[in-house]
Design an enzyme around this catalytic site. Structure first.
Site, PDB file in Angstrom:
ATOM      1  CB  CYS A  33      -0.947  -0.018   1.202  1.00 17.92           C
ATOM      2  SG  CYS A  33      -0.095  -0.038   2.793  1.00 17.92           S
TER       3      CYS A  33
ATOM      4  CG  HIS B  26      -2.934   6.673   4.143  1.00 20.39           C
ATOM      5  ND1 HIS B  26      -4.136   6.040   4.361  1.00 20.39           N
ATOM      6  CD2 HIS B  26      -2.131   5.758   3.551  1.00 20.39           C
ATOM      7  CE1 HIS B  26      -4.055   4.789   3.926  1.00 20.39           C
ATOM      8  NE2 HIS B  26      -2.845   4.603   3.427  1.00 20.39           N
TER       9      HIS B  26
END
Length: 644
Positions: free
Chosen positions: A25, A567
């Site tokens: 990720c 994020h």
């Protein structure tokens, strides 16, 4: 960073033949392994390019960092010959050999619903505790403060009104949050909560005559389970009508039919049945507390941190609200779960501080100090995952401390009358007459956990810290020689600046987010924001270094040198870009306030994920201070972080 070497080091540590699948990720490698016990954990802990590791949901995750992890992943794939897979595919691989666990699914559901509304419950709970403080006799004399100073009765009554509201109208708060989680319209969810708590309801002794049948006019104030079931039904009906009704009438009739049918079924079937379930659960918990007494409290205290490791504790607010609601209505004893959680958090913090005294590793010292303070204030994940579980024995020493302290608290009948910070500040939530006992129990928890951890570390585990000290000396020797040659210290190339908020919402302490990578500050210091909008703006003048194709994360470097990771949400990489729209590309210059991208909060909620957005300064080490300067509601473009 030598990406090939880092990848090779990771493969060697986990075992090439032990690797089943790998994905990545924005910040970490996500690995599925045949056997986690075969990992050379020491090698990874000592690797300067690995910022940390942890295990969750069947995945072994290795934290590398934004901007580097994708290159390390590419090298890992080349070396192992594994096929590239998405994070969603990796999840399926991780659980392919496991059966669906309905209990864990229910716990995650409750967590997703209750975590967003906890601030409202904490506010109401602390006001309730203040009211209790003002009206309790025996604290400062035979009379209560209110009786000694009648002039404050009006203020006390107003506090009582404010404190009762979040609990009395709890179904409305739950309705909003549950609707978001179930993918329904949040305002319709609120409407169902309002219907279930409207003052016009006459109570269980009053009835509607519906075609000859008597339907009780029950008021569901203070209730949780009935409204959860009702809003779930609302979400099913709303999705059904959105799909079946023509667009010309959908806007009008979908809300009408969804609310009307849900309302009828709630008062006739769902409400009465779920009320029995709710009362049964509360009665069972109170019975267990009364039956097991201090022994049960001790066992609970000695296992609470184990529960935190599994994430099961995220479901406890649903139970605690029932206990507090019962106490508010005068039929319960209060919240003993909060007391146990406080003892456990303080014990883990104490064990972490003991490690600070024992270790010679500067990286561990820095983490132990911040994680220890965080645990004492009620956020224990950084201490658990960042320090205590790394050495193992501090974790178990803390269990002993929390178990003993919880048993003493049970013996003294210490209970909370509100939610709050489960740590040393938790005395604000305790029944006023029990506050001295609570403080004593906290000190017992701290003293036992610290003492056992320290003395065990000095004797039985001394070799661990001696080895660390030797490694530190070896690592510093080359640095000392190099320092003799270099006349001036290296410059970091950064200067002080203020980072503004890239989105509007409510600020959240980074250490409290539900992801150990961010909460442990392994990626760097920063802050989180619970969004109220759906657009991400640039918080600096600078360059987009990373624009993930999934649109869930952005890496920027400001003109002043700050490296910032934004994020969006937790584990949202698993959505594979659905609900995200990226407006910039890598290497693009941006100005403060330029749009980086958008996201769909409803889509994130429908995927069962948390949309809390993290803003991290990944080169924190280049600064002497990275300080959040915003609290509460923050607007896009408002000052958020101060870098010095």
């Amino acid at each position: 960073m030598d990406y090939g070497k880092v990848a090779s080091d990771v493969v060697k540590a986990v075992g090439k033949d032990n690797l089943v699948a790998a994905a990545h990720c924005a910040t970490r490698l996500r690995l599925v392994l045949k056997d986690d016990t075969k990992v050379d954990q020491k090698a990874l802990d000592e690797n300067p390019d690995v910022k940390g590791t942890f295990k969750i949901d069947g995945q072994y995750q290795v934290i590398i960092g934004a901007g580097d992890v994708n290159f390390v992943y590419d090298e890992l794939i080349k070396e192992t010959g594994l096929s590239e897979v998405s994070t969603d595919d990796l999840k399926q691989i991780a659980i392919s050999d496991k059966k669906f666990n309905p209990i864990m699914a229910l716990i995650k559901l409750l967590s997703d619903i209750f975590v967003p509304i906890i601030p409202a419950l904490v506010a109401g709970g602390l006001l309730m505790a203040l009211r209790n403080f003002l009206t309790s006799a025996g604290l400062f004399g035979p009379k209560s403060i209110e009786e000694m100073y009648p002039a404050i009765k009006g203020i006390s009554a107003m506090i009582q009104l404010m404190s009762a509201a979040p609990f009395m109208f709890l179904p409305i708060l739950v309705g909003i949050s549950a609707a978001k989680r179930f993918g329904a319209n949040q305002f319709l969810g609120a409407a169902i909560g309002m219907i279930m708590t409207t003052p016009d309801l006459g109570g269980s002794t009053e009835y509607w005559n519906i075609l000859g049948y008597h339907v009780a006019q029950t008021n569901y104030a203070y209730q949780v389970i009935p409204v959860l079931a009702a809003v779930w039904l609302l979400s099913v009906l709303e999705k059904f009508f959105h799909k079946k009704l023509p667009s010309a009438v959908d806007f009008t009739f979908t809300p009408l039919l969804s609310v009307m049918i849900t309302g009828f079924l709630t008062f006739t079937v769902i409400g009465p049945v779920m009320l029995l379930v709710s009362n049964g659960i509360t009665d069972a918990i109170v019975w267990l507390y009364n039956t097991t007494g201090f022994i049960g409290m001790g066992i609970f205290g000695g296992t609470y941190s184990l529960i935190v490791m599994t994430g099961l504790h995220q479901s406890f607010p649903a139970i605690e609200t029932q206990l507090l609601s019962a106490w508010t209505k005068g039929v319960g004893y209060g919240d003993f779960i909060f007391v146990v959680a406080s003892m456990a958090n303080v014990a883990q913090g104490a064990a972490t501080f003991a490690i600070w005294f024992l270790t010679k590793n500067s990286k561990t010292k820095g983490l132990a100090s911040s994680a220890g303070v965080s645990a004492l204030l009620g956020i224990t994940e950084p201490a658990l995952f960042g320090v205590n579980l790394k050495y193992r024995f501090p974790f178990f020493c803390a269990l002993i401390g929390s178990g003993v302290a919880a048993a003493v608290a049970g013996l003294l009948k210490v209970v909370a009358v509100s939610l709050g910070s489960a740590g040393f500040l938790g005395f604000l939530s305790i029944n006023a007459t029990s506050i001295p006992f609570y403080v004593v129990c906290e000190l017992i928890s701290f003293a036992i956990a610290f003492a056992i951890t320290y003395f065990y570390g000095k004797t039985k585990a001394a070799g661990i810290f001696e080895a660390e000290a030797a490694d530190a000396v070896a690592a510093e020797a080359p640095a000392a020689k190099e320092a003799e040659v270099v006349a001036e210290p290296a410059q970091t190339g950064v200067s002080a600046e203020t980072i503004v908020s890239p989105l509007a919402g409510e600020t959240v302490a980074l250490t409290s987010v539900n992801d150990p990578v961010f909460s442990s500050e392994a990626m760097g210091k920063g802050i989180a924001v619970k969004p109220s909008g759906n657009t991400i703006y640039s918080p600096v003048d600078g360059t987009v270094q990373i624009a993930f194709e999934t649109g869930h994360a952005y890496g920027l470097k400001s003109d002043n040198g700050a490296e910032i990771l934004i994020h969006i949400g937790i584990d949202t990489v698993s959505m594979d870009g659905k609900g995200f729209a990226q407006k910039v590309t890598a290497n693009q210059k941006v100005k403060k306030g330029d749009v980086l991208g958008t996201f769909d909060t409803a889509a994130i909620a429908a995927a069962g994920l948390d949309d809390t957005t993290m803003i991290i300064v990944t080169n924190t080490a280049d600064y002497s201070e990275v300080t959040p300067v915003a609290k509460g509601t923050v607007a896009e473009g408002a000052d958020l972080l101060e870098l010095k």
